[in-house]
Design a protein around this motif. Structure first.
Motif, PDB file in Angstrom:
ATOM      1  N   GLN A  19      -7.300  -3.333 -10.668  1.00 23.61           N
ATOM      2  CA  GLN A  19      -7.387  -3.040  -9.239  1.00 23.61           C
ATOM      3  C   GLN A  19      -6.308  -3.801  -8.458  1.00 23.61           C
ATOM      4  OE1 GLN A  19     -10.607  -4.343 -10.727  1.00 23.61           O
ATOM      5  NE2 GLN A  19     -10.441  -2.296 -11.585  1.00 23.61           N
ATOM      6  N   ASP A  20      -5.090  -3.808  -9.001  1.00 22.31           N
ATOM      7  CA  ASP A  20      -3.965  -4.525  -8.398  1.00 22.31           C
ATOM      8  C   ASP A  20      -3.119  -3.529  -7.609  1.00 22.31           C
ATOM      9  OD1 ASP A  20      -1.566  -5.854  -7.828  1.00 22.31           O
ATOM     10  OD2 ASP A  20      -1.678  -7.047  -9.673  1.00 22.31           O
ATOM     11  N   TYR A  21      -3.316  -3.521  -6.309  1.00 23.51           N
ATOM     12  CA  TYR A  21      -2.633  -2.552  -5.448  1.00 23.51           C
ATOM     13  C   TYR A  21      -1.127  -2.810  -5.382  1.00 23.51           C
ATOM     14  CZ  TYR A  21      -7.184  -0.839  -4.164  1.00 23.51           C
ATOM     15  OH  TYR A  21      -8.435  -0.278  -4.227  1.00 23.51           O
ATOM     16  N   THR A  22      -0.728  -4.067  -5.450  1.00 27.55           N
ATOM     17  CA  THR A  22       0.696  -4.392  -5.456  1.00 27.55           C
ATOM     18  C   THR A  22       1.350  -3.895  -6.741  1.00 27.55           C
ATOM     19  OG1 THR A  22       0.325  -6.322  -4.047  1.00 27.55           O
ATOM     20  CG2 THR A  22       2.385  -6.265  -5.287  1.00 27.55           C
ATOM     21  N   GLN A  61      -6.342   0.624  -0.164  1.00 24.17           N
ATOM     22  CA  GLN A  61      -6.534  -0.666   0.513  1.00 24.17           C
ATOM     23  C   GLN A  61      -5.159  -1.264   0.851  1.00 24.17           C
ATOM     24  OE1 GLN A  61      -9.486  -3.342  -1.113  1.00 24.17           O
ATOM     25  NE2 GLN A  61     -10.557  -1.637  -2.103  1.00 24.17           N
ATOM     26  N   ASP A  63      -4.046  -3.392   2.902  1.00 22.83           N
ATOM     27  CA  ASP A  63      -3.957  -4.840   3.117  1.00 22.83           C
ATOM     28  C   ASP A  63      -3.875  -5.620   1.804  1.00 22.83           C
ATOM     29  OD1 ASP A  63      -6.643  -3.966   2.696  1.00 22.83           O
ATOM     30  OD2 ASP A  63      -7.382  -5.909   3.380  1.00 22.83           O
ATOM     31  N   GLN A  64      -4.099  -4.971   0.674  1.00 22.39           N
ATOM     32  CA  GLN A  64      -4.032  -5.626  -0.631  1.00 22.39           C
ATOM     33  C   GLN A  64      -2.641  -5.569  -1.255  1.00 22.39           C
ATOM     34  OE1 GLN A  64      -6.673  -7.332  -2.114  1.00 22.39           O
ATOM     35  NE2 GLN A  64      -7.534  -7.029  -0.070  1.00 22.39           N
ATOM     36  N   VAL A  65      -1.668  -4.945  -0.580  1.00 25.15           N
ATOM     37  CA  VAL A  65      -0.299  -4.842  -1.099  1.00 25.15           C
ATOM     38  C   VAL A  65       0.548  -5.965  -0.517  1.00 25.15           C
ATOM     39  CG1 VAL A  65       1.777  -3.408  -1.222  1.00 25.15           C
ATOM     40  CG2 VAL A  65      -0.482  -2.349  -1.398  1.00 25.15           C
ATOM     41  N   ASP A  66       1.171  -6.747  -1.396  1.00 28.75           N
ATOM     42  CA  ASP A  66       2.069  -7.829  -0.991  1.00 28.75           C
ATOM     43  C   ASP A  66       3.495  -7.275  -0.944  1.00 28.75           C
ATOM     44  OD1 ASP A  66       3.578 -10.089  -0.594  1.00 28.75           O
ATOM     45  OD2 ASP A  66       2.662 -11.229  -2.234  1.00 28.75           O
ATOM     46  N   ASP A  89      -8.422   5.850  -5.274  1.00 30.24           N
ATOM     47  CA  ASP A  89      -9.189   4.956  -6.132  1.00 30.24           C
ATOM     48  C   ASP A  89     -10.114   5.861  -6.933  1.00 30.24           C
ATOM     49  OD1 ASP A  89      -7.979   2.732  -5.098  1.00 30.24           O
ATOM     50  OD2 ASP A  89      -9.763   1.952  -4.090  1.00 30.24           O
ATOM     51  N   ASN A  96     -15.304  -0.535 -11.641  1.00 27.87           N
ATOM     52  CA  ASN A  96     -14.001  -0.900 -11.091  1.00 27.87           C
ATOM     53  C   ASN A  96     -13.091   0.319 -11.114  1.00 27.87           C
ATOM     54  OD1 ASN A  96     -14.620  -3.694 -10.788  1.00 27.87           O
ATOM     55  ND2 ASN A  96     -14.403  -3.916 -12.998  1.00 27.87           N
TER      56      ASN A  96
END
Length: 114
Positions: A19-22, A61, A63-66, A89, A96
């Motif tokens: 679940q790593d959006y970046t 999401q 806001d989860q991306v750096d 998703d 998950n």
């Protein structure tokens, strides 16, 4: 001088289990870039640094991306990254989701219309 878009590329990337959006966004950017050799700067007689690169990333999401982690993918050009709601998703039996990111990369130059 006005900004004129000369190229658009699309990509998709996933994070299957973490679940790593970046990471999903990074893979989508690589998908869009790694399959192409963009020679637009040379075609128009510009330096590669003159490329204006606008990136749009869609994930569930945002806001989860750096964004700071993603800029090193681009070896040159002036990069502007925005993240918005999009992508998917996909639910998994373990609860998950698999994360899917979509990207659009627009390359432009400041030039007069011929």
């Amino acid at each position: 001088m006005p900004k004129h878009r000369v190229l658009t590329e699309f990509g998709m990337g996933t994070s299957l289990r973490r679940q790593d959006y970046t990471q999903a966004a990074r893979r989508a950017l690589q998908d869009a870039l790694w399959h192409n050799s963009i020679n637009m700067a040379e075609l128009f007689g510009f330096e590669k640094q003159a490329m204006l690169i606008d990136v749009e990333i869609g994930v569930q999401q945002p806001d989860q991306v750096d964004i700071n982690v993603l800029t090193d993918i681009f070896p040159y050009g002036q990069v502007n990254i925005t993240v918005g709601h999009g992508g998917l998703d996909i639910p998994r039996p373990d609860g998950n989701p698999t994360v899917i990111a979509n990207v659009a990369i627009n390359v432009a130059f400041e030039m007069e219309r011929i």
